[in-house]
Design an enzyme around this catalytic site. Structure first.
Site, PDB file in Angstrom:
ATOM      1  N   GLU A  77       0.787  -1.231   0.000  1.00  0.00           N
ATOM      2  CA  GLU A  77       0.000   0.000   0.000  1.00  0.00           C
ATOM      3  C   GLU A  77       0.824   1.289   0.000  1.00  0.00           C
ATOM      4  OE1 GLU A  77       0.694  -1.603   3.985  1.00  0.00           O
ATOM      5  OE2 GLU A  77      -0.300  -2.548   2.303  1.00  0.00           O
ATOM      6  N   HIS A  92       7.465  -0.631   6.103  1.00  0.00           N
ATOM      7  CA  HIS A  92       6.741  -0.406   7.350  1.00  0.00           C
ATOM      8  C   HIS A  92       6.316  -1.726   7.962  1.00  0.00           C
ATOM      9  CE1 HIS A  92       3.767  -0.211   4.090  1.00  0.00           C
ATOM     10  NE2 HIS A  92       2.828  -0.559   4.953  1.00  0.00           N
TER      11      HIS A  92
END
Length: 129
Positions: A88, A93
């Protein structure tokens, strides 16, 4: 072009910051799977986890562990789950998700929080760092 996460690190976009050091930044996910869902990122913008150099990779894991331990103390949960998906946002992350059931890891179950609720959760986690 800078990723949305780089803009957060640079202060161009606000976030509910949990922790920060010279190399890493942790903040609440604004579309959380569960109360306290936190993202840990390297400040250096790299797209894929395994493209990080070994030192940054190890540092991100150690930073994420510290945040997860604080989360377990602050949030009523059975454990903190870890996910690295990365599709995304093109910036490494780590999702740290407080878990009480498997549905919270599906990324299809979301909770809605007000800005005040986000800030309260962030403050509670920071208390345990």
């Amino acid at each position: 072009m800078a990723s949305i996460f780089t803009k957060i690190v640079n202060g161009e976009i606000p976030s509910y910051k949990i922790a920060e050091d010279d190399n890493f930044y942790a903040f609440l996910d604004i579309n959380p799977n569960a109360l306290g869902h936190t993202l840990c990122i390297p400040k250096k913008e790299v797209d894929k986890l395994f493209d990080l150099d070994e030192e940054t990779y190890a540092g991100l894991m150690a930073f994420s562990r510290k945040v997860a331990i604080a989360m377990e103390r602050a949030i009523d949960c059975q454990r903190v789950g870890v996910a690295v998906v990365g599709l995304e946002v093109p910036h490494v992350h780590i999702h740290l998700i407080p878990l009480n059931s498997m549905k919270e890891m599906t990324f299809q179950h979301k909770v809605n929080l007000s800005p005040e609720e986000f800030e309260k959760v962030a403050e509670k986690i920071r208390e345990f760092l």
